[in-house]
Design an enzyme around this catalytic site. Structure first.
Site, PDB file in Angstrom:
ATOM      1  N   ASP A   1      -1.171 -28.312  -3.108  1.00  0.00           N
ATOM      2  CA  ASP A   1      -0.531 -28.220  -1.790  1.00  0.00           C
ATOM      3  C   ASP A   1      -1.442 -28.903  -0.778  1.00  0.00           C
ATOM      4  OD1 ASP A   1       1.344 -27.319   0.248  1.00  0.00           O
ATOM      5  OD2 ASP A   1      -0.200 -25.902   0.852  1.00  0.00           O
TER       6      ASP A   1
ATOM      7  N   TYR B   1       0.206 -32.170   6.470  1.00  0.00           N
ATOM      8  CA  TYR B   1       0.833 -33.386   5.984  1.00  0.00           C
ATOM      9  C   TYR B   1       2.132 -33.676   6.754  1.00  0.00           C
ATOM     10  CZ  TYR B   1      -1.923 -33.824   1.594  1.00  0.00           C
ATOM     11  OH  TYR B   1      -2.895 -34.006   0.657  1.00  0.00           O
TER      12      TYR B   1
ATOM     13  N   CYS C   1       4.400 -27.987  -2.517  1.00  0.00           N
ATOM     14  CA  CYS C   1       4.424 -28.443  -1.123  1.00  0.00           C
ATOM     15  C   CYS C   1       5.753 -29.170  -0.907  1.00  0.00           C
ATOM     16  CB  CYS C   1       3.250 -29.393  -0.890  1.00  0.00           C
ATOM     17  SG  CYS C   1       3.198 -30.112   0.758  1.00  0.00           S
ATOM     18  N   ASN C   2       6.582 -28.640  -0.039  1.00  0.00           N
ATOM     19  CA  ASN C   2       7.884 -29.269   0.223  1.00  0.00           C
ATOM     20  C   ASN C   2       7.712 -30.673   0.793  1.00  0.00           C
ATOM     21  OD1 ASN C   2      10.264 -26.959   0.251  1.00  0.00           O
ATOM     22  ND2 ASN C   2       8.250 -26.120   0.693  1.00  0.00           N
TER      23      ASN C   2
ATOM     24  N   GLU D   1      -3.197 -22.346   8.373  1.00  0.00           N
ATOM     25  CA  GLU D   1      -4.444 -22.886   7.795  1.00  0.00           C
ATOM     26  C   GLU D   1      -5.669 -22.238   8.444  1.00  0.00           C
ATOM     27  OE1 GLU D   1      -5.472 -25.381   5.402  1.00  0.00           O
ATOM     28  OE2 GLU D   1      -3.464 -24.935   4.662  1.00  0.00           O
TER      29      GLU D   1
ATOM     30  N   CYS E   1       8.780 -24.420   3.704  1.00  0.00           N
ATOM     31  CA  CYS E   1       7.384 -24.880   3.646  1.00  0.00           C
ATOM     32  C   CYS E   1       6.622 -23.744   2.984  1.00  0.00           C
ATOM     33  CB  CYS E   1       6.862 -25.130   5.063  1.00  0.00           C
ATOM     34  SG  CYS E   1       5.064 -25.329   5.139  1.00  0.00           S
ATOM     35  N   THR E   2       5.770 -24.096   2.023  1.00  0.00           N
ATOM     36  CA  THR E   2       5.119 -23.037   1.238  1.00  0.00           C
ATOM     37  C   THR E   2       4.063 -22.262   2.030  1.00  0.00           C
ATOM     38  OG1 THR E   2       3.604 -24.704   0.327  1.00  0.00           O
ATOM     39  CG2 THR E   2       5.567 -24.159  -0.976  1.00  0.00           C
ATOM     40  N   HIS E   3       3.713 -22.748   3.209  1.00  0.00           N
ATOM     41  CA  HIS E   3       2.809 -21.960   4.062  1.00  0.00           C
ATOM     42  C   HIS E   3       3.532 -20.758   4.682  1.00  0.00           C
ATOM     43  CE1 HIS E   3       0.088 -25.421   3.919  1.00  0.00           C
ATOM     44  NE2 HIS E   3      -0.815 -24.731   4.588  1.00  0.00           N
TER      45      HIS E   3
HETATM   46  N1  DGL Z   1       2.914 -26.313   2.443  1.00  0.00           N
HETATM   47  C1  DGL Z   1       3.406 -27.572   2.915  1.00  0.00           C
HETATM   48  C2  DGL Z   1       4.913 -27.659   2.696  1.00  0.00           C
HETATM   49  O1  DGL Z   1       5.459 -26.918   1.909  1.00  0.00           O
HETATM   50  C3  DGL Z   1       2.916 -27.819   4.299  1.00  0.00           C
HETATM   51  C4  DGL Z   1       2.878 -29.266   4.655  1.00  0.00           C
HETATM   52  C5  DGL Z   1       1.917 -29.631   5.762  1.00  0.00           C
HETATM   53  O2  DGL Z   1       0.711 -29.676   5.500  1.00  0.00           O
HETATM   54  O3  DGL Z   1       2.393 -29.920   6.864  1.00  0.00           O
HETATM   55  O4  DGL Z   1       5.599 -28.471   3.267  1.00  0.00           O
END
Ligand code: DGL
Length: 250
Positions: A12, A44, A75-76, A154, A186-188
């Site tokens: 991720d 990202y 990570c989506n 984060e 989003c996995t966060h």
């Molecule tokens: N966990 C990422 C996702 O699922 C976050 C992407 C990011 O860093 O913006 O999209």
């Protein structure tokens, strides 16, 4: 080491994929896992696609060096930017991605509205518009880009005033709608699910894509004949590109 005994690689942009890893540990407790979080380069979702592709390729190379037997892009954003290119380049290894769990959301939302919270990049990429086309006749789908939320998470901010204010501000314009479900694209975001639930109340179902991804991981391990057969509990190794990483207890 035979293929079955090799670890599963997880990637991720930071700590978010740990929410998917957590579900994997329940379903595949005897597997070993190597997790790489690129917290140094997160977020990202507000970068350009080529940068995200490059960072994702680097991360996959890192995991391959660790001898992984399968890779989960947890990570989506990286999935929407890079999954096709990854599968083209790395043909010898199964690569599993994640996408917003729209299908289960539509099933519980008949005729009402569904909000998809995700990074700006996930919501503008073709993968998402293709997914949306499958369902937008059945329900009112509202994409909600959440720039800035990954940064809070984060930094370990997953509850309290700052998150509450962020979410209230984002959601205030939808107060008049009958929102049946919110998809965490989003996995966060599963790490702030409790705060979100407090704001939207129990009538709105909050859905994330972890389970679907973990089921897909298990299917891939099974059909490639690489499920680890050991009876002991697996080992999880976590790497981060950031030296000041905030880890979240599993
Ligand atoms: N966990 C990422 C996702 O699922 C976050 C992407 C990011 O860093 O913006 O999209």
């Amino acid at each position: 080491m035979n293929n079955r005994e090799r670890p599963i690689g997880f990637f991720d942009s930071g700590v978010g994929g740990i929410s998917v890893l957590k579900e994997s540990l329940k379903v595949l407790p005897n597997e070993d896992f190597v997790y790489f979080g690129d917290s140094l380069n997160a977020p990202y979702g507000t970068r350009n696609v080529n940068e995200v592709k490059k960072l994702t390729f680097n991360a996959v190379d890192f995991l391959l060096d660790k001898g992984v037997k399968v890779i989960v892009i947890a990570c989506n954003t990286a999935t929407s930017a890079a999954i096709d290119a990854l599968r083209e380049r790395y043909t010898g290894i199964p690569i599993i991605g994640i996408e917003p769990a729209l299908k289960p959301a539509v099933e519980v939302s008949r005729g009402k509205s569904v909000i998809i919270m995700a990074t700006p990049m996930t919501l503008v990429e073709k993968k998402f518009s293709d997914l949306m086309k499958l369902y937008n006749e059945e329900v009112n789908i509202i994409p909600l880009p959440c720039a800035g939320l990954v940064e809070l998470i984060e930094n370990g901010i997953i509850e309290g005033n700052e998150i509450e204010e962020y979410l209230k501000e984002k959601l205030k314009k939808f107060g008049h709608l009958d929102v049946a479900s919110i998809v965490l694209g989003c996995t966060h975001y599963p790490f702030i699910k409790n705060e979100l639930a407090k704001i939207v109340g129990e009538k709105t179902v909050i859905i994330d894509g972890s389970i679907g991804t973990v089921n897909q991981l298990k299917r891939q391990l099974t059909c490639n004949n690489i499920l680890n057969e050991k009876k002991t509990k697996g080992i999880v190794t976590i790497y981060s590109s950031s030296i000041n990483d905030n880890t979240i207890d599993l």
